[in-house]
Design an enzyme around this catalytic site. Structure first.
Site, PDB file in Angstrom:
ATOM      1  N   THR A  60       0.839  -1.196   0.000  1.00  0.00           N
ATOM      2  CA  THR A  60       0.000   0.000   0.000  1.00  0.00           C
ATOM      3  C   THR A  60       0.873   1.244   0.000  1.00  0.00           C
ATOM      4  O   THR A  60       1.970   1.256   0.566  1.00  0.00           O
ATOM      5  CB  THR A  60      -0.918   0.022   1.232  1.00  0.00           C
ATOM      6  OG1 THR A  60      -0.132  -0.179   2.423  1.00  0.00           O
ATOM      7  CG2 THR A  60      -1.961  -1.077   1.138  1.00  0.00           C
ATOM      8  N   ASP A  61       0.374   2.300  -0.622  1.00  0.00           N
ATOM      9  CA  ASP A  61       1.116   3.555  -0.711  1.00  0.00           C
ATOM     10  C   ASP A  61       1.045   4.328   0.597  1.00  0.00           C
ATOM     11  O   ASP A  61       0.253   4.011   1.495  1.00  0.00           O
ATOM     12  CB  ASP A  61       0.548   4.429  -1.842  1.00  0.00           C
ATOM     13  CG  ASP A  61       0.772   3.815  -3.208  1.00  0.00           C
ATOM     14  OD1 ASP A  61       1.760   3.080  -3.362  1.00  0.00           O
ATOM     15  OD2 ASP A  61      -0.052   4.057  -4.112  1.00  0.00           O
ATOM     16  N   LYS A  62       1.846   5.363   0.675  1.00  0.00           N
ATOM     17  CA  LYS A  62       1.832   6.243   1.838  1.00  0.00           C
ATOM     18  C   LYS A  62       0.445   6.870   1.989  1.00  0.00           C
ATOM     19  O   LYS A  62      -0.116   7.390   1.034  1.00  0.00           O
ATOM     20  CB  LYS A  62       2.881   7.348   1.668  1.00  0.00           C
ATOM     21  CG  LYS A  62       2.916   8.354   2.800  1.00  0.00           C
ATOM     22  CD  LYS A  62       3.966   9.407   2.561  1.00  0.00           C
ATOM     23  CE  LYS A  62       3.980  10.435   3.688  1.00  0.00           C
ATOM     24  NZ  LYS A  62       5.008  11.490   3.464  1.00  0.00           N
TER      25      LYS A  62
END
Length: 435
Positions: A180-182
């Site tokens: 998952t991205d930031k």
């Protein structure tokens, strides 16, 4: 001796003459749509500002309460969905687990010794706003880095000595279903790690993870599974939910009032200014993509977004136009194809624990066998843009045939995205939140 300078000058002149002129250089511009609503469609910059001019801090707070166990995603829709992972579940019967029903090979035929290791599946809930994404990176606070440090005490002596000889920290190796991205939260992210130690107890592993960052990360379930289980390759579907604030009635943000059903594309609050996604700069920083102050719509219907997304269900399509930051080798063919099981949008409201109020939102639910890089966020932003422009219901399908990714909108903010669950059994619509 006199020919050398002449040769150098000649080569320099050839290089100067062969370099492209200003007119020949590649010019980036807003994608030229040809349908009837092209003059009503937001530019990339307008779409970007519309997305970020929202009270995202309330969505972030909601996800924080979710991780702490004070609220749940299913509670938003007044239902309790059957989940593969029950809260605080600890299981030892890994051979009989319905969740990971993978045949185990005959151990006597394997001379490598890998069957002697114990494999653990960990289901985690974490708050995206508290971490710099999943993937471990130097000098950044990531979920993977925290998990692997917490699991370091359970590695076997051989690996511990190897890490010590290389002057590396004592850490385990954690595999994950999807990075998952930031800023992206997770309700039930699935990861795994293995060890050759036979004295590791599931209770000890859970306790080590729970104390790593209380309130920011929580163990939902921990299971001892088959040695062949891989959280990514064994998964059959991924389940995401995106919460998009529609309005914030009666409250001012940065001097602007959030109105019912719409927000002016030129408004920005403090959250929108501080949470700029640097990865989108190249998409919105073009001179030919300046804001156009005209009669473009600043409202959209949730029902229209639902109809646009509904066209994707049950189809195997190439989503390369909705991907970002992918390698060239993954831009064509099967690597970009995804099968979407479920794609719906509905209007609901989320509780705001700090003041006891509720905020009207649109929830977009997507379930597919796989997702490309930033695909969910681009789909959300593009669906909202097309709904506001009044495009046909098959607008997203038509965009599949585009040749430039500027045909789709910049990714929506990561603050609204949550990985709901990862499935290892066949897809069942009962797992969905939106019917």
């Amino acid at each position: 001796m006199l020919r050398y300078p002449t040769t150098v000058r000649t080569l320099r002149n050839l290089m100067e003459n062969s370099s492209p002129t200003a007119a020949q250089q590649k010019v980036h511009f807003h994608y030229n749509h040809t349908d009837s609503c092209k003059f009503s469609r937001w530019t990339s910059r307008e779409c970007y500002e519309f997305m970020y001019a929202r009270p995202w801090h309330k969505v972030v707070d909601f996800y924080a309460d979710m991780v702490k166990g004070h609220t749940s995603l299913s509670g938003l829709f007044g239902k309790e969905t059957p989940a593969d992972h029950e809260d605080a579940e600890i299981r030892e019967d890994h051979e009989k687990s319905e969740l990971v029903n993978i045949p185990v090979k005959d151990k006597s035929r394997d001379k490598s010794g890998r069957w002697a290791r114990a494999n653990f599946m960990i289901v985690l809930s974490y708050h995206g706003g508290s971490f710099d994404g999943w993937q471990k990176q130097p000098d950044l606070n990531t979920v993977q880095g925290l998990v692997e440090r917490s699991l370091g005490e359970f590695v076997d002596e051989k690996k511990a000595q190897l890490l010590k000889d290389k002057n590396l920290p004592l850490e385990a190796c954690a595999l994950v279903a999807g990075r998952t991205d930031k800023g992206v939260s997770a309700s039930q992210q699935v990861c795994s790690f293995y060890t050759w130690r036979k004295d590791v107890k599931i209770e000890d592993v859970k306790a080590a993870l729970d104390k790593a960052a209380p309130g920011k990360i929580r163990v939902v379930s921990l299971t001892k599974v088959s040695r062949e289980f891989h959280p990514n390759f064994s998964a059959k579907w991924r389940h995401y939910l995106y919460i998009f604030p529609i309005d914030d009635v009666g409250e001012k943000q940065g001097g602007q009032i959030w109105n019912d059903d719409s927000t002016d594309v030129h408004q920005q609050n403090e959250c929108g200014k501080s949470d700029v996604d640097k990865s989108n700069v190249n998409e919105i920083n073009d001179e030919n993509d300046k804001l156009v102050h005209g009669n473009k719509p600043t409202k959209f219907e949730v029902g229209k977004v639902n109809r646009l997304l509904g066209q994707l269900e049950g189809k195997l399509l190439s989503y390369k136009m909705f991907a970002r930051d992918t390698k060239a080798s993954r831009n064509i063919g099967p690597p970009t194809e995804c099968f979407v099981f479920h794609a719906r949008a509905i209007e609901t409201s989320i509780p705001c624990a700090k003041d006891g109020s509720h905020m009207k939102t649109m929830c977009i639910e997507l379930v597919a066998n796989r997702f490309l890089r930033k695909m969910v966020r681009v789909l959300v932003a593009t669906a909202i843009r097309e709904a506001a422009a009044g495009a046909d219901d098959d607008a997203l399908l038509k965009l599949m045939d585009a040749t430039c990714r500027r045909a789709t909108a910049p990714p929506a903010p990561p603050d609204g995205l949550c990985l709901v669950d990862v499935g290892y059994t066949d897809y069942d619509i009962r797992h969905c939140l939106i019917p």
